[in-house]
Design a protein around this motif. Structure first.
Motif, PDB file in Angstrom:
ATOM      1  N   THR A  46       6.823   2.575   1.914  1.00 55.89           N
ATOM      2  CA  THR A  46       4.739   2.289   1.631  1.00 55.89           C
ATOM      3  C   THR A  46       4.725   1.600   0.400  1.00 55.89           C
ATOM      4  OG1 THR A  46       3.818   4.454   0.791  1.00 55.89           O
ATOM      5  CG2 THR A  46       4.856   4.677   2.967  1.00 55.89           C
ATOM      6  N   LEU A  47       5.341   1.492  -0.402  1.00 57.12           N
ATOM      7  CA  LEU A  47       5.166   0.471  -1.099  1.00 57.12           C
ATOM      8  C   LEU A  47       5.852  -0.953  -1.507  1.00 57.12           C
ATOM      9  CD1 LEU A  47       4.643   3.327  -4.485  1.00 57.12           C
ATOM     10  CD2 LEU A  47       2.771   1.776  -3.363  1.00 57.12           C
ATOM     11  N   LEU A 107       2.552  -5.479   0.758  1.00 57.35           N
ATOM     12  CA  LEU A 107       0.825  -6.650   0.826  1.00 57.35           C
ATOM     13  C   LEU A 107      -0.729  -5.456   1.121  1.00 57.35           C
ATOM     14  CD1 LEU A 107       1.932  -9.783   2.989  1.00 57.35           C
ATOM     15  CD2 LEU A 107       0.825  -9.697   0.866  1.00 57.35           C
ATOM     16  N   ARG A 108      -0.147  -3.902   1.945  1.00 56.47           N
ATOM     17  CA  ARG A 108      -0.906  -3.622   2.454  1.00 56.47           C
ATOM     18  C   ARG A 108      -1.285  -2.693   1.411  1.00 56.47           C
ATOM     19  NH1 ARG A 108      -0.322  -2.666   7.957  1.00 56.47           N
ATOM     20  NH2 ARG A 108       1.788  -3.712   8.958  1.00 56.47           N
ATOM     21  N   GLN A 109      -0.788  -2.682   0.346  1.00 52.63           N
ATOM     22  CA  GLN A 109      -1.271  -2.159  -1.394  1.00 52.63           C
ATOM     23  C   GLN A 109      -2.626  -2.577  -1.692  1.00 52.63           C
ATOM     24  OE1 GLN A 109      -0.056   1.055  -1.664  1.00 52.63           O
ATOM     25  NE2 GLN A 109       0.978   0.561   0.412  1.00 52.63           N
ATOM     26  N   THR A 145      -6.072  -3.880   4.594  1.00 51.66           N
ATOM     27  CA  THR A 145      -6.296  -3.021   5.874  1.00 51.66           C
ATOM     28  C   THR A 145      -6.536  -4.339   7.033  1.00 51.66           C
ATOM     29  OG1 THR A 145      -6.342  -0.647   4.754  1.00 51.66           O
ATOM     30  CG2 THR A 145      -6.309  -0.821   7.144  1.00 51.66           C
ATOM     31  N   GLU A 146      -7.692  -4.354   7.189  1.00 49.95           N
ATOM     32  CA  GLU A 146      -8.684  -5.128   7.559  1.00 49.95           C
ATOM     33  C   GLU A 146      -8.202  -6.502   8.461  1.00 49.95           C
ATOM     34  OE1 GLU A 146     -10.625  -4.037  10.243  1.00 49.95           O
ATOM     35  OE2 GLU A 146     -10.175  -1.778   9.116  1.00 49.95           O
ATOM     36  N   LEU A 147      -7.665  -6.626   7.293  1.00 53.20           N
ATOM     37  CA  LEU A 147      -6.696  -8.639   7.075  1.00 53.20           C
ATOM     38  C   LEU A 147      -5.868  -8.348   7.372  1.00 53.20           C
ATOM     39  CD1 LEU A 147      -8.347  -9.953   3.715  1.00 53.20           C
ATOM     40  CD2 LEU A 147      -8.918  -9.830   5.984  1.00 53.20           C
ATOM     41  N   LEU A 148      -4.724  -7.223   7.315  1.00 51.93           N
ATOM     42  CA  LEU A 148      -3.879  -6.763   8.537  1.00 51.93           C
ATOM     43  C   LEU A 148      -3.648  -6.610  10.062  1.00 51.93           C
ATOM     44  CD1 LEU A 148      -1.781  -5.128   5.307  1.00 51.93           C
ATOM     45  CD2 LEU A 148      -1.415  -8.178   5.709  1.00 51.93           C
ATOM     46  N   ARG A 149      -4.186  -6.327  10.804  1.00 51.60           N
ATOM     47  CA  ARG A 149      -4.240  -6.270  11.474  1.00 51.60           C
ATOM     48  C   ARG A 149      -4.197  -7.377  13.013  1.00 51.60           C
ATOM     49  NH1 ARG A 149      -6.364  -0.759  11.788  1.00 51.60           N
ATOM     50  NH2 ARG A 149      -8.338  -0.498  10.575  1.00 51.60           N
ATOM     51  N   THR A 165     -10.757 -16.466  -3.308  1.00 57.82           N
ATOM     52  CA  THR A 165     -10.472 -14.837  -4.200  1.00 57.82           C
ATOM     53  C   THR A 165     -10.249 -13.497  -4.203  1.00 57.82           C
ATOM     54  OG1 THR A 165     -12.604 -15.016  -4.614  1.00 57.82           O
ATOM     55  CG2 THR A 165     -11.954 -16.558  -5.915  1.00 57.82           C
ATOM     56  N   GLY A 166     -11.219 -13.376  -2.796  1.00 55.49           N
ATOM     57  CA  GLY A 166     -10.774 -12.314  -2.057  1.00 55.49           C
ATOM     58  C   GLY A 166      -9.479 -11.873  -1.472  1.00 55.49           C
ATOM     59  N   PRO A 167      -9.443 -10.344  -0.969  1.00 57.94           N
ATOM     60  CA  PRO A 167      -8.089  -9.762  -0.983  1.00 57.94           C
ATOM     61  C   PRO A 167      -7.088 -10.888  -0.234  1.00 57.94           C
ATOM     62  CG  PRO A 167     -10.035  -8.439   0.469  1.00 57.94           C
ATOM     63  CD  PRO A 167     -10.342  -9.777   0.018  1.00 57.94           C
ATOM     64  N   LEU A 168      -5.584 -10.679  -0.274  1.00 61.22           N
ATOM     65  CA  LEU A 168      -4.921 -11.401  -0.046  1.00 61.22           C
ATOM     66  C   LEU A 168      -4.829 -12.722  -0.240  1.00 61.22           C
ATOM     67  CD1 LEU A 168      -3.939  -9.581   3.409  1.00 61.22           C
ATOM     68  CD2 LEU A 168      -2.849  -9.429   0.900  1.00 61.22           C
ATOM     69  N   GLY A 169      -6.121 -13.000  -1.272  1.00 59.55           N
ATOM     70  CA  GLY A 169      -6.331 -14.707  -1.320  1.00 59.55           C
ATOM     71  C   GLY A 169      -5.408 -14.991  -2.355  1.00 59.55           C
ATOM     72  N   GLY A 170      -5.486 -16.513  -2.884  1.00 58.82           N
ATOM     73  CA  GLY A 170      -4.608 -16.678  -3.746  1.00 58.82           C
ATOM     74  C   GLY A 170      -4.200 -15.964  -4.899  1.00 58.82           C
ATOM     75  N   GLY A 171      -4.731 -15.052  -5.405  1.00 59.14           N
ATOM     76  CA  GLY A 171      -4.676 -14.637  -6.382  1.00 59.14           C
ATOM     77  C   GLY A 171      -4.085 -13.680  -6.203  1.00 59.14           C
ATOM     78  N   ASP A 172      -4.161 -12.519  -5.059  1.00 65.64           N
ATOM     79  CA  ASP A 172      -3.291 -11.287  -4.733  1.00 65.64           C
ATOM     80  C   ASP A 172      -1.527 -11.907  -4.537  1.00 65.64           C
ATOM     81  OD1 ASP A 172      -5.760  -9.666  -4.650  1.00 65.64           O
ATOM     82  OD2 ASP A 172      -5.636  -9.594  -2.331  1.00 65.64           O
TER      83      ASP A 172
END
Length: 744
Positions: free
Chosen positions: A118-119, A322-324, A329-333, A279-286
């Protein structure tokens, strides 16, 4: 904006021969539409999905495929957790729900191996493992091979009218009976053979369209039918044309300055830049954090004071990792998962390209892509890296699986194919003297590949001898070139060339051959005594012919065409380097087989590997050649035959009495008359647009307009040509444009 059902057909007969055969105007029109498709869709657009858009008529106004008259009952049904036949990206399916049907297009596909953590941690043997592998170094045993795969369906591809409401989709995801909580489908896929499992994406999709989705492919309701573009419905013609269209779509997408591609997936540069700026989830920083984690995954936490650091290899799967990230979570649906995976891979790839030397970073880690399919992609981090990667670090190498295999006692190294000289070169395409009198000498001879590559042509010995006597061994001559039915540009029609004359032979050099001249084209040459001008003309055929993958409108030598217009041969050179097994087989048969006057070439099947590679190749290469032979015979591009071998080891065809028989493989060019104008779609030398065949196709009507009775009748006749005895009726809102010629 171009429209598949618009006034200008986006797919043309030339495109069935591949990207290089399409004109610049045709490519530009298709590119404009495909760039708009990639910009409009939320998921990365795979080459197969891009083909669907232009072939099945994806509407950019929001209706998707819902506005095209596709027959939804033809779609295969898939069930979450069930067993299924291979469903490639691009397949249009009906997801079983127990109530309302859920129509979707598969836009992403990847492995879903249960051993992946899962990781994102991946056991080494899983990365690059063949289908059905049972453990480290243990390939599959038995007949049917199975692999768990995750399919990402675009549930909105057919527009709002055929999409369930948000509440209904939420209920289906919550129940997890038909789709999982992310809106994806996980299935156990059964493959009949290792070759089928290794099939590349585009070949797999072509197989799907020619079998499971054949009715959909040959539907008369598509903007322009493949059968119409090819002028036939035989399996060989359809497969060749379909692969040509897919190659055209792939080439057009890769030529775009507005798109980025990861494998077969395309996204807009604008959307990628927007993501990197977030800058949010799964943005450039992530994503940058993810790339840094991959870079340092195998780096030891601290240096040891004594002794060497033991080599460490870590394999990281993109999808699970990416799920971590918090809030991901919502962005990967739904299709968001496919978009995130593509962006993550592009981010890591850019870091590898920009910050390393062929994957080797300053911290000593070597980062390479190891598996492009499993769990969104598996990256290998190795420390210490040592030397740079062997080959492209972004080409999946499968080192994880390979590391678990026992080393063979006598490993066979792959060898490179060789370019053997033609055994019958001295007798191939001899010249023929037509006239030799007090006024002029006339002869004809076929154009050879060497002439095209190096820009020269031999003179008849009579002409060379007389010119040498009057002008010496080296002087400037003039070449006047005429191509029947075509207007050449001035620099091709009249050329200053160099005459190089030996004691018994001579030739003209520094010739600029027109771009549509090909090996085997028959040239007729004339020299008037007392002049230094050589006049060259071609002879038109009564009707154009379709031979192999070339449309020919002028007299030609079939023997030279077979030998020298083979894969790997063009006016830029002649080499087997870089060819795949299918192309190598076709090249070897055509270049080395017994040659008949009509261009039929037959090769002793047992010598194929050594003829291709110059010596006995590695076993894997031999197996790949045999697999390619089977495919080419099944597609009727080659044919099996029986010959014999004499006491000196020479093969013969037909088989001779009292000689042992041997299996042969043959290439037989069967010229077919082409009922279409001869010419391209580019501007010719006079500035006029040459004629272009426009295949019969559907066109969307303006609101309030209706087709004429003549067009209704024409559409029924078109359907009968596709095998429907009583024809079909035109779908509402469309008319049928009959085949016609556009141009002069």
């Amino acid at each position: 904006m171009p429209d598949p059902y618009g006034d200008q057909a986006l797919l043309t007969p030339a495109m069935t021969k591949g990207y290089d055969a399409a004109s610049g105007r045709e490519r530009h029109l298709l590119l404009s539409y495909l760039e708009a498709v990639v910009a409009a869709r939320r998921a990365p657009v795979h080459t197969a999905v891009a083909f669907n858009a232009v072939y099945f008529g994806y509407n950019l106004g929001g209706d998707g495929y819902g506005g095209s008259p596709l027959c939804l009952d033809d779609f295969p049904v898939v069930t979450l957790g069930g067993c299924a036949s291979p469903l490639p990206v691009g397949a249009m399916v009906c997801v079983a729900t127990g109530s309302d049907p859920l129509y979707a297009e598969i836009v992403h596909r990847e492995g879903a191996h249960p051993e992946v953590g899962t990781l994102g941690d991946v056991p080494a043997w899983v990365s690059g493992a063949p289908v059905g592998a049972e453990g480290p170094g243990r390939p599959a045993t038995g007949g049917v091979l199975r692999r768990r795969e995750l399919l990402v369906p675009d549930l909105h591809a057919f527009g709002p009218a055929l999409t369930l409401s948000p509440a209904q989709l939420h209920r289906l995801r919550t129940r997890r009976r038909w789709i999982n909580e992310d809106g994806h489908v996980v299935v156990d896929v059964s493959y009949l053979s290792p070759e089928a499992a290794r099939c590349d994406d585009l070949t797999a999709y072509a197989d799907h369209l020619l079998t499971t989705a054949r009715d959909q492919l040959l539907s008369p309701f598509v903007p322009v039918s493949l059968a119409e573009l090819m002028g036939g419905t035989s399996d060989g013609e359809l497969r060749a044309g379909l692969l040509g269209l897919l190659d055209t779509v792939r080439g057009v997408i890769r030529s775009s300055a507005a798109l980025r591609t990861w494998g077969h997936y395309a996204v807009t540069r604008a959307s990628l830049a927007e993501c990197w700026g977030e800058t949010g989830p799964l943005g450039g920083g992530d994503l940058r954090s993810f790339a840094a984690a991959v870079e340092h995954a195998a780096t030891p936490a601290r240096r040891r004071r004594h002794g060497l650091i033991a080599p460490v290899a870590v394999y990281t799967a993109v999808g699970p990792r990416l799920r971590q990230f918090p809030g991901a979570t919502e962005l990967l649906r739904g299709v968001g998962y496919a978009a995130a995976v593509c962006r993550a891979n592009l981010t890591i790839a850019d870091v590898v390209r920009g910050d390393s030397n062929q994957g080797l970073f300053e911290n000593g880690s070597l980062i390479t892509l190891d598996d492009a399919f499993e769990s969104g992609g598996v990256w290998r981090s190795h420390h210490p890296g040592g030397a740079v990667a062997d080959g492209d670090p972004l080409a999946p190498a499968g080192r994880g699986w390979a590391s678990t295999l026992p080393a063979p006692p006598d490993p066979e190294a792959d060898v490179d194919p060789v370019d053997l000289p033609l055994a019958d070169d001295a007798f191939l395409g001899p010249g023929e003297l037509l006239r030799n009198d007090a006024k002029e000498v006339a002869w004809r001879s076929p154009l050879r590949l060497a002439h095209l590559v190096d820009g020269w042509f031999p003179l008849h010995p009579h002409v060379a001898r007389e010119l040498r006597g009057s002008h010496g061994p080296h002087f400037t001559s003039r070449l006047e070139l005429g191509h029947a039915g075509r207007i050449l540009v001035e620099r091709e029609a009249t050329q200053d060339v160099i005459a190089e004359l030996g004691d018994e032979s001579g030739r003209l050099t520094e010739i600029l051959w027109p771009r549509d001249f090909f090996p085997g084209l028959m040239l007729e040459l004339r020299w008037r005594r007392g002049e230094t001008v050589i006049r060259v003309v071609t002879t038109p055929l009564p009707d154009p012919l379709y031979v192999s993958d070339r449309v020919i409108g002028h007299s030609y030598d079939p023997r030279v065409l077979t030998r020298e217009d083979a894969p790997g041969s063009d006016r830029h050179g002649d080499s087997a380097a870089g060819l795949g097994p299918r192309q190598l087989v076709m090249r070897t048969v055509r270049r080395c087989g017994l040659l008949t006057l009509d261009g039929h070439a037959l090769l002793d099947r047992s010598v194929l590997p050594s003829a291709t590679y110059g010596r006995r190749p590695a076993r894997s290469q031999t197996v790949a050649l045999e697999s390619a032979v089977a495919e080419l015979i099944a597609e009727r591009l080659l044919e099996p035959a029986l010959g014999s071998r004499d006491i000196w080891g020479q093969p013969h065809y037909p088989a001779r009495d009292r000689q042992p028989t041997i299996p042969l493989i043959g290439y037989r060019p069967v010229p077919r008359r082409v009922i279409r104008p001869w010419g391209g779609t580019e501007l010719d030398g006079s500035g006029l647009l040459t004629s272009q065949l426009v295949a019969g196709h559907l066109r969307r009507l303006r609101p309030g307009c209706f087709p004429s009775e003549a067009q209704r009748v024409a559409f029924r006749e078109h359907c009968r040509s596709l095998g429907k005895a009583d024809g079909w009726e035109l779908p509402y809102g469309y008319t049928f444009v009959t085949e016609h010629t556009r141009g002069r």
